[in-house]
Write an enzyme that holds these catalytic residues in place. Structure first.
Site, short mmCIF file in Angstrom:
data_model
loop_
_atom_site.label_atom_id
_atom_site.label_comp_id
_atom_site.label_asym_id
_atom_site.label_seq_id
_atom_site.Cartn_x
_atom_site.Cartn_y
_atom_site.Cartn_z
N PRO B 297 0.82 -1.21 0.00
CA PRO B 297 0.00 0.00 0.00
C PRO B 297 0.86 1.27 0.00
O PRO B 297 1.93 1.30 0.61
CB PRO B 297 -0.79 -0.11 1.30
N CYS B 373 -1.56 30.19 -15.75
CA CYS B 373 -2.07 30.83 -16.95
C CYS B 373 -2.62 29.75 -17.88
O CYS B 373 -2.08 29.50 -18.95
CB CYS B 373 -0.94 31.62 -17.62
#
Lengths: 444, 444
Positions: B297, B373
């Site tokens: 995990p 942007c």
């Protein structure tokens, strides 16, 4: 010799040449030598290609003062210096892009500052350095910048980013409202007029024009023309109601480039001529002075100037269990989603060629993947590639100049590749390869 | 007080608490103080939360030796040390992840090395350092590693990654062939058996087991059980035909975590019990010794342990032009796709809360965007958020521990945020914030 040995001219850097021994050179330098000297993955920028695109864009729009290179596509000090030497202006979209540009010696008097969320330090730097234009994104920023300019005893030239209500993405354009995005102030609702009026009423801002942006990867002028018509109608209203003629009109960026051989090249001259004619015609019809037109290309100046070199590692034929494609060849390279997130992010496609030798392989159903521990780490999802590609071959991806290095990560401990520029048979390191020490340097 | 002030316990770090003054603390430290001291954006890791998840996972699977933390989710020297102290093993997926782990002092004898395209230097390091397991992805690598081990006079323990032909993604599982991916060697075609035979015949490799992986974000045991059954049938064949009982079985990673309040928590204990019972039952049915089960995990150990703090910049109400949602509020924060690419890349959703005060705002249709942007720079696409969020507020995103910092970029000159860990009322810088000097340091 089959098609796999070609280097389609509208996709590959202009100096890319396959030599008699089958290797490929760019800027007069063999890519095999670059891989040897600088390692892989490696970005290779063709300086003359970039400069030629800058000149063609400048010529098309009436001179370099009309063209702002959008540094977000790819910014290093060296590229900024090339832009300076070519006489173009420069757009920055953040405080740090501005700092890199200033560190490279780019004159603030030819810079424009963008951003939808400019922090006070960024606005202050614009005032202090005398950045030519600040493009205001909202009226809070307008007030804030006026106060900063006042406190510094300066008058700051500004533009206002307006939403023309047009979305002109990728070959098509839809002349419908595209208001639902973060940038700018709505033209349709009258908010843009109010903001212009507010800017004109300030003590320390000088409103020089309006800015708009119609989309990305646009190949035809119609979207820009419609945007220009809408924005110029606001120039007319400002002219009539406020008695002010705005001198400049910034139509933003978004010119497309071909990534794949089947895509057409951008016809810069036609696009520019159509667009400029539309602005002049509209201004004449409206009875206002035609403004000085600015454009902000990034991708179309730098995207096609670079290639990425990868070394092929493993070659694996996989039985897919799919009737339509029983066997797929997996070619693993030494980069991947860390240096090019665009295939995963946008489904982008790239032209890839073997560049260390001629290939005589049969077209083979292939997928090019990276080294990352993630099944989605795919650079080319599905393509016929030569069946003779083997471990150790050099594979080059074209049109990797824009939005690749800038979006690179250190995922799985990837180190940012080196970046070299080539010209006249000389290679010069532009950005050194990151090291494990760089990676560990942030640990405390 | 409305729901917006809650911190859903299965999504937020375990120590997250809203204090009487409305601020939120984690690990006993007020997030407002952390923002003040370290700036924003900021990743905050709850050390006790991480350690508790490690212990619960270890307990569920019969001890820490069964659990390998997948460092690709989030690796720093400090986290590696926590993993070491908790007694877990460690997976690395690249040469540099291995180097970071070794630099942190993690014992190679508890490390497993992954990768679909391991370069010779990586394989050599595994041999030299005595990495406990190398997971072989293909037979070229098998031969190469054997040669390297032979040249070094070592015997290298290995596993072979096999494709069990199962795809168990996200709550569902489809027990069909999922062969068409880059990792591993097919079980169904017999190639995995051949590779095992080849490994067993080498002079300097010791085959200790097989490895498989069924998917990401899996919440139930069925997919793992089916994979285990298929892989164990190969153990049986190896047992019968080659007279070898493989001692270990690595079932990979992929346990899911809830990102949003409406998602359920992972029931680790049930999943582990079901999975282990299935392995034992299957081994018994096949008449082979039950192997020692390993799991890997990453996300489920670290994902929920961290939050990201952002400062709200601009707040903008946008008339969308859409009848179904006429007004959308845009909240801009000082990070974005540079520090969290997952919403753009995978459409991932996150729970976000105001953490510097109580909110009493009405549910308001909102979108949270970054400073980049790019119009796709969206962190939360569409959500009812409190209508009183204003510039300067601190917004925290939960479950940002996995695959965020690791995939961070410097897009638009973004600097990698600082990372702090908190425990018992103390905050400690784990990774310092990048500076503009770091960004310019690669320039030549």
């Amino acid at each position: 010799m089959n098609d796999f040995n070609q280097l389609p001219a509208h996709v590959w850097p202009r100096s890319a040449t396959r030599l008699d021994d089958g290797t490929v050179s760019i800027g007069g330098v063999a890519l095999t030598e670059l891989a040897q000297e600088f390692g892989t993955p490696l970005y290779v920028f063709d300086e003359d290609d970039f400069r030629a695109r800058c000149r063609e864009m400048a010529d098309a729009f009436g001179g370099p003062a009309h063209v702002h290179y959008a540094s977000k596509a790819f910014i290093t000090k060296r590229v900024v210096q090339w832009v300076d030497e070519e006489g173009l202006c420069l757009d920055v979209a953040s405080l740090n892009e501005a700092k890199v540009a200033l560190a490279a010696g780019f004159p603030a008097s030819r810079m424009t500052a963008h951003g939808n969320n400019k922090e006070p330090e960024y606005l202050q730097l614009c005032v202090d350095e005398g950045i030519a234009h600040v493009v205001l994104d909202n009226t809070d920023e307008l007030k804030q910048l006026n106060e900063l300019a006042k406190a510094s005893g300066r008058v700051q030239p500004v533009m206002i980013r307006v939403k023309p209500g047009i979305d002109a993405h990728t070959h098509e354009f839809v002349a419908t409202s595209h208001e639902d995005q973060k940038f700018g102030i709505s033209l349709a609702t009258g908010a843009a007029f109010d903001a212009a009026k507010e800017a004109l009423a300030t003590t320390n801002l000088e409103l020089v024009g309006l800015h708009c942006h119609v989309g990305s990867s646009v190949f035809v002028a119609e979207g820009f023309e419609l945007a220009a018509e809408r924005v110029l109608s606001l120039y007319k209203r400002i002219h009539t109601e406020l008695g002010v003629s705005l001198a400049e009109l910034d139509l933003g960026g978004g010119f497309g480039i071909p990534y794949m051989p089947y895509e057409e090249a951008l016809d810069v001259a036609t696009l520019a001529a159509d667009l400029l004619a539309a602005v002049d015609r509209t201004a004449e019809e409206l009875g206002i002075p035609a403004p000085f037109v600015l454009v902000e290309p990034g991708r179309s100046l730098v995207g096609g100037s670079a290639v990425t070199l990868y070394r092929v590692g493993t070659v694996k034929d996989v039985e897919t269990g799919k009737r339509e494609l029983p066997i797929r060849r997996y070619l693993s390279v030494d980069g991947g989603m860390s240096d090019n997130i665009r295939p995963a992010l946008y489904g982008s496609e790239y032209d890839a060629r073997v560049v260390n030798r001629f290939t005589a392989g049969e077209p083979t159903d292939s997928r090019v993947v990276g080294f990352h521990c993630e099944s989605g780490d795919i650079l080319i999802n599905e393509r016929k590639l030569p069946g003779d590609i083997r471990p150790g071959d050099l594979l080059a991806f074209a049109t990797t100049g824009a939005y690749q290095y800038m979006m690179a990560s250190r995922y799985n401990g990837a180190l940012r590749p080196a970046v070299v520029s080539v010209r006249d048979g000389q290679a010069s390191l532009m950005l050194r390869r990151e090291t494990i020490e760089d990676l560990l340097a942030l640990e405390t």
